[in-house]
Design a protein around this motif. Structure first.
Motif, PDB file in Angstrom:
ATOM      1  N   LEU A  25       1.050  -1.779   0.114  1.00  0.00           N
ATOM      2  CA  LEU A  25      -0.199   0.042  -0.424  1.00  0.00           C
ATOM      3  C   LEU A  25       0.539   1.070  -0.122  1.00  0.00           C
ATOM      4  CD1 LEU A  25      -2.923  -0.271   3.044  1.00  0.00           C
ATOM      5  CD2 LEU A  25      -2.733  -0.451  -0.089  1.00  0.00           C
ATOM      6  N   ALA A  28       4.470   2.881  -5.517  1.00  0.00           N
ATOM      7  CA  ALA A  28       3.852   1.272  -5.977  1.00  0.00           C
ATOM      8  C   ALA A  28       3.014   0.604  -6.142  1.00  0.00           C
ATOM      9  CB  ALA A  28       5.857   0.780  -5.694  1.00  0.00           C
ATOM     10  N   ARG A  48       0.279  -3.286   5.144  1.00  0.00           N
ATOM     11  CA  ARG A  48       0.172  -3.597   6.859  1.00  0.00           C
ATOM     12  C   ARG A  48       0.162  -1.717   6.710  1.00  0.00           C
ATOM     13  NH1 ARG A  48       5.283  -7.089   6.817  1.00  0.00           N
ATOM     14  NH2 ARG A  48       6.550  -5.648   7.001  1.00  0.00           N
ATOM     15  N   ASP A  49       0.589  -1.447   6.306  1.00  0.00           N
ATOM     16  CA  ASP A  49       1.336  -0.099   6.192  1.00  0.00           C
ATOM     17  C   ASP A  49       0.871   1.521   5.645  1.00  0.00           C
ATOM     18  OD1 ASP A  49       2.670  -0.828   8.912  1.00  0.00           O
ATOM     19  OD2 ASP A  49       4.158  -1.722   7.053  1.00  0.00           O
ATOM     20  N   GLN A  53       6.417   3.509   3.327  1.00  0.00           N
ATOM     21  CA  GLN A  53       7.419   3.912   3.676  1.00  0.00           C
ATOM     22  C   GLN A  53       7.436   5.422   3.382  1.00  0.00           C
ATOM     23  OE1 GLN A  53      11.792   3.160   3.043  1.00  0.00           O
ATOM     24  NE2 GLN A  53      10.684   1.730   1.311  1.00  0.00           N
ATOM     25  N   MET A  54       6.623   5.972   2.098  1.00  0.00           N
ATOM     26  CA  MET A  54       6.705   7.400   1.426  1.00  0.00           C
ATOM     27  C   MET A  54       5.082   7.895   3.033  1.00  0.00           C
ATOM     28  SD  MET A  54       3.641   8.267  -1.545  1.00  0.00           S
ATOM     29  CE  MET A  54       2.288   7.782  -1.257  1.00  0.00           C
ATOM     30  N   ASN A  62       9.272  16.443  -3.616  1.00  0.00           N
ATOM     31  CA  ASN A  62      10.200  16.107  -4.935  1.00  0.00           C
ATOM     32  C   ASN A  62       9.433  15.399  -5.439  1.00  0.00           C
ATOM     33  OD1 ASN A  62      10.238  14.424  -2.987  1.00  0.00           O
ATOM     34  ND2 ASN A  62      12.271  14.126  -3.121  1.00  0.00           N
ATOM     35  N   VAL A  94      -0.416  -9.460   5.277  1.00  0.00           N
ATOM     36  CA  VAL A  94      -0.126 -10.866   4.067  1.00  0.00           C
ATOM     37  C   VAL A  94       1.307 -12.076   5.009  1.00  0.00           C
ATOM     38  CG1 VAL A  94       0.727 -12.432   1.691  1.00  0.00           C
ATOM     39  CG2 VAL A  94      -0.458  -9.784   2.141  1.00  0.00           C
ATOM     40  N   THR A 123       6.309  -4.612  -2.240  1.00  0.00           N
ATOM     41  CA  THR A 123       6.347  -4.680  -1.312  1.00  0.00           C
ATOM     42  C   THR A 123       7.711  -3.733  -0.444  1.00  0.00           C
ATOM     43  OG1 THR A 123       7.660  -6.812  -1.405  1.00  0.00           O
ATOM     44  CG2 THR A 123       5.341  -6.883  -0.943  1.00  0.00           C
ATOM     45  N   GLY A 125      10.175  -1.858   2.024  1.00  0.00           N
ATOM     46  CA  GLY A 125      11.266  -2.232   2.511  1.00  0.00           C
ATOM     47  C   GLY A 125      10.628  -1.377   4.314  1.00  0.00           C
ATOM     48  N   ASP A 284      11.139  -0.457  -4.511  1.00  0.00           N
ATOM     49  CA  ASP A 284      12.302  -0.349  -3.721  1.00  0.00           C
ATOM     50  C   ASP A 284      12.809  -1.723  -3.536  1.00  0.00           C
ATOM     51  OD1 ASP A 284      12.095   2.312  -3.173  1.00  0.00           O
ATOM     52  OD2 ASP A 284      11.955   2.738  -1.005  1.00  0.00           O
ATOM     53  N   ARG A 295      15.874   5.262  -4.380  1.00  0.00           N
ATOM     54  CA  ARG A 295      14.938   4.901  -3.862  1.00  0.00           C
ATOM     55  C   ARG A 295      13.824   5.738  -3.449  1.00  0.00           C
ATOM     56  NH1 ARG A 295      18.000   0.356  -1.456  1.00  0.00           N
ATOM     57  NH2 ARG A 295      18.804  -0.406  -3.614  1.00  0.00           N
ATOM     58  N   GLN A 296      13.257   6.297  -4.439  1.00  0.00           N
ATOM     59  CA  GLN A 296      12.375   7.372  -4.256  1.00  0.00           C
ATOM     60  C   GLN A 296      10.363   7.204  -4.816  1.00  0.00           C
ATOM     61  OE1 GLN A 296      13.317  11.109  -3.548  1.00  0.00           O
ATOM     62  NE2 GLN A 296      14.483   9.331  -2.449  1.00  0.00           N
ATOM     63  N   VAL A 297       9.627   8.041  -4.809  1.00  0.00           N
ATOM     64  CA  VAL A 297       8.484   7.991  -4.880  1.00  0.00           C
ATOM     65  C   VAL A 297       8.164   7.980  -6.540  1.00  0.00           C
ATOM     66  CG1 VAL A 297       6.040   8.484  -4.499  1.00  0.00           C
ATOM     67  CG2 VAL A 297       7.682   8.754  -2.644  1.00  0.00           C
TER      68      VAL A 297
HETATM   69  C1  LIG Z   1      10.887   8.688   6.612  1.00  0.00           C
HETATM   70  C2  LIG Z   1      11.190   9.182   4.964  1.00  0.00           C
HETATM   71  C3  LIG Z   1      10.956   9.852   3.532  1.00  0.00           C
HETATM   72  C4  LIG Z   1      11.135   9.483   2.662  1.00  0.00           C
HETATM   73  N1  LIG Z   1      10.804  11.210   1.658  1.00  0.00           N
HETATM   74  C5  LIG Z   1      10.864  11.084   0.431  1.00  0.00           C
HETATM   75  C6  LIG Z   1      10.756  12.040  -0.138  1.00  0.00           C
HETATM   76  O1  LIG Z   1      10.642  13.311   0.250  1.00  0.00           O
HETATM   77  N2  LIG Z   1      10.865  11.874  -1.244  1.00  0.00           N
HETATM   78  C7  LIG Z   1      10.516  10.420  -1.871  1.00  0.00           C
HETATM   79  O2  LIG Z   1      10.389  10.529  -2.999  1.00  0.00           O
HETATM   80  N3  LIG Z   1      11.489  10.074  -1.361  1.00  0.00           N
HETATM   81  C8  LIG Z   1      11.244  10.025   0.102  1.00  0.00           C
HETATM   82  N4  LIG Z   1      11.053   8.742   0.735  1.00  0.00           N
HETATM   83  C9  LIG Z   1      11.711   7.454   0.326  1.00  0.00           C
HETATM   84  C10 LIG Z   1       9.616   6.911  -1.052  1.00  0.00           C
HETATM   85  O3  LIG Z   1       9.328   6.762   0.727  1.00  0.00           O
HETATM   86  C11 LIG Z   1      10.275   5.201  -0.774  1.00  0.00           C
HETATM   87  O4  LIG Z   1      10.998   4.844  -1.896  1.00  0.00           O
HETATM   88  C12 LIG Z   1       8.724   4.982  -1.663  1.00  0.00           C
HETATM   89  O5  LIG Z   1       7.643   4.721  -0.741  1.00  0.00           O
HETATM   90  C13 LIG Z   1       9.280   3.115  -1.876  1.00  0.00           C
HETATM   91  O6  LIG Z   1       7.454   2.852  -2.515  1.00  0.00           O
HETATM   92  P1  LIG Z   1       7.094   1.369  -2.067  1.00  0.00           P
HETATM   93  O7  LIG Z   1       5.836   1.353  -3.215  1.00  0.00           O
HETATM   94  O8  LIG Z   1       8.280   0.520  -3.174  1.00  0.00           O
HETATM   95  O9  LIG Z   1       7.782   0.672  -0.950  1.00  0.00           O
HETATM   96  P2  LIG Z   1       7.186   1.847   0.413  1.00  0.00           P
HETATM   97  O10 LIG Z   1       6.469   2.530   1.015  1.00  0.00           O
HETATM   98  O11 LIG Z   1       8.727   0.528   1.228  1.00  0.00           O
HETATM   99  O12 LIG Z   1       5.738   0.390   0.954  1.00  0.00           O
HETATM  100  C14 LIG Z   1       5.286  -1.272   0.342  1.00  0.00           C
HETATM  101  C15 LIG Z   1       4.181  -0.904   1.289  1.00  0.00           C
HETATM  102  O13 LIG Z   1       4.121  -2.768   0.727  1.00  0.00           O
HETATM  103  C16 LIG Z   1       3.759  -3.366   2.650  1.00  0.00           C
HETATM  104  N5  LIG Z   1       4.416  -5.029   2.730  1.00  0.00           N
HETATM  105  C17 LIG Z   1       5.190  -5.462   2.472  1.00  0.00           C
HETATM  106  N6  LIG Z   1       4.882  -6.461   2.899  1.00  0.00           N
HETATM  107  C18 LIG Z   1       3.560  -7.349   3.591  1.00  0.00           C
HETATM  108  C19 LIG Z   1       2.719  -8.343   3.699  1.00  0.00           C
HETATM  109  N7  LIG Z   1       3.852  -8.945   4.174  1.00  0.00           N
HETATM  110  N8  LIG Z   1       1.687  -8.021   4.059  1.00  0.00           N
HETATM  111  C20 LIG Z   1       1.260  -6.802   4.039  1.00  0.00           C
HETATM  112  N9  LIG Z   1       2.122  -5.796   2.858  1.00  0.00           N
HETATM  113  C21 LIG Z   1       3.245  -5.794   3.271  1.00  0.00           C
HETATM  114  C22 LIG Z   1       3.747  -2.260   3.335  1.00  0.00           C
HETATM  115  O14 LIG Z   1       2.615  -2.356   4.737  1.00  0.00           O
HETATM  116  C23 LIG Z   1       3.342  -1.131   2.775  1.00  0.00           C
HETATM  117  O15 LIG Z   1       2.358  -0.956   2.551  1.00  0.00           O
HETATM  118  C24 LIG Z   1      11.054   8.838   1.977  1.00  0.00           C
HETATM  119  C25 LIG Z   1      11.108   7.654   2.943  1.00  0.00           C
HETATM  120  C26 LIG Z   1      11.175   7.318   4.195  1.00  0.00           C
HETATM  121  C27 LIG Z   1      11.411   6.475   5.094  1.00  0.00           C
END
Ligand SMILES: Cc1cc2nc3c(=O)[nH]c(=O)nc-3n(C[C@H](O)[C@H](O)[C@H](O)COP(=O)(O)OP(=O)(O)OC[C@H]3O[C@@H](n4cnc5c(N)ncnc54)[C@H](O)[C@@H]3O)c2cc1C
Length: 322
Positions: A25, A28, A48-49, A53-54, A62, A94, A123, A125, A284, A295-297
């Protein structure tokens, strides 16, 4: 025809069917959900979250189109957009995922079971720990992994932020903004890896001091954190310590499904296919984004777009002619 094992058969009354399952959630997962559901695919997006990380980012400056937006606000917008096109959002963990006898995927969560024809793993990090004595004893009592979430508790307190990337930088600035008395921003090397704009902002703040070449070796206290020790024999008396040292990829579900990894991340090709037919990955957690700083949004949503479109092609080719 759906072919389930006897055990799956037993549980089948509780199974809800969708064409595409997305685990994650974060940006990505939600982006894949928007693209796939807009293409008319029946999607369940499980995480779950909220926001991944976003969701922890206090301010995102950005992401194109938004000069400044909080991670939660951006998550709300992405979730609403996905729901508008028909995505079913499930807040759940999950626990297990497996391939069924007829090449579908059974996703088991604490909120129910889902049977899908294709699967996108988004999923992401979770935070990394310092692994030093005292750390576990003081979690929630001065040890935190999210300055953005917990900064407000440290108004007029002295704290350490460990880490050199963007998360440490934004955490340090968030602590400064909420009125922490003093923030020691500690890097284990002689440089900071974050964007230069953050270093300039930190240098302009009176309550921030940047310390280089310092590695935490122990956290001490009685009821709450009181002192942090370093490898060079020095120590600091503080009320809290924030470990913002990076993320561990959530690869457990991928491993259960036999998805190939590369350097501990999910290996994908240019179209976001994994080695397992019907399983795609984005964000990510993939090895496509090699540099941790990238590793960005924006990079996550880019890959998620490709994953959704590839999954749509897969569903069309494999299931619509049957
Ligand atoms: C404090 C902080 C500030 C940031 N600031 C910026 C910024 O200003 N600009 C920017 O571009 N990026 C920023 N980032 C980085 C950005 O948030 C990440 O690159 C981005 O969120 C990655 O997206 P993702 O969807 O790949 O993974 P994530 O955001 O990590 O989402 C992963 C999802 O998978 C779920 N998941 C994993 N395993 C399971 C499971 N077994 N069961 C259920 N759910 C599961 C998690 O709960 C979560 O919902 C920041 C990160 C942090 C921590």
């Amino acid at each position: 025809m759906l072919i389930l094992s006897p055990k799956e058969e037993e549980e089948s009354t509780e199974i809800q069917e969708f064409e595409l399952g997305i685990i994650g959630l974060g940006p990505a997962g939600l982006t894949s959900a928007i693209y796939a559901s807009r293409a008319g695919i029946n999607v369940v997006c499980i995480g779950r979250d909220y926001g991944g990380q976003m969701g922890l980012a206090l301010e995102i400056e950005n992401y194109p189109g938004f000069e400044n937006i909080s991670g939660i606000e951006l998550t709300d917008k992405m979730k609403d957009q996905a729901e508008k096109f028909g995505t079913t959002i499930v807040f759940g963990e999950v626990d297990k995922a497996e391939k069924t006898a007829d090449n579908r995927f059974l996703i088991k969560t604490d909120m129910g079971n889902y049977l899908v024809k294709a699967l996108i793993l988004a999923t992401g990090g979770r935070h990394m720990e310092l692994n030093v004595p005292g750390e576990k004893d003081f979690v929630g009592k001065g040890v935190s992994y999210c300055a953005t979430c917990d900064a407000a508790f440290f108004k007029e307190k002295t704290v350490i932020v460990v880490g050199s990337g963007d998360a440490a930088a934004t955490g340090t600035l968030a602590l400064s903004s909420v009125g922490a008395k003093k923030i020691f921003w500690v890097s284990r090397s002689d440089y900071l890896k974050c964007e230069k704009i953050y270093i300039d902002r930190a240098n302009a703040k009176e309550n921030i001091e940047i310390l280089y070449n310092k590695q935490v070796t122990e956290i001490k206290g009685t009821n709450t954190v009181e002192e942090v020790l370093f490898q060079d024999g020095t120590s600091l008396n503080v009320d809290g310590i924030f470990a913002e040292i990076g993320a561990i990829p959530n690869i457990e579900i991928a491993e259960m499904l036999g998805v190939e990894l590369e350097n501990g991340l999910i290996k994908i090709d240019d179209d976001c296919n994994t080695n397992v037919s019907g399983i795609f990955s984005a964000g990510d957690v993939t090895s496509k984004i090699k540099n941790p700083l990238s590793r960005q949004v924006t990079t996550s949503v880019g890959l998620a777009t490709i994953a959704a479109l590839t999954a749509a092609e897969y569903l069309e080719a494999r299931f619509t002619t049957q």
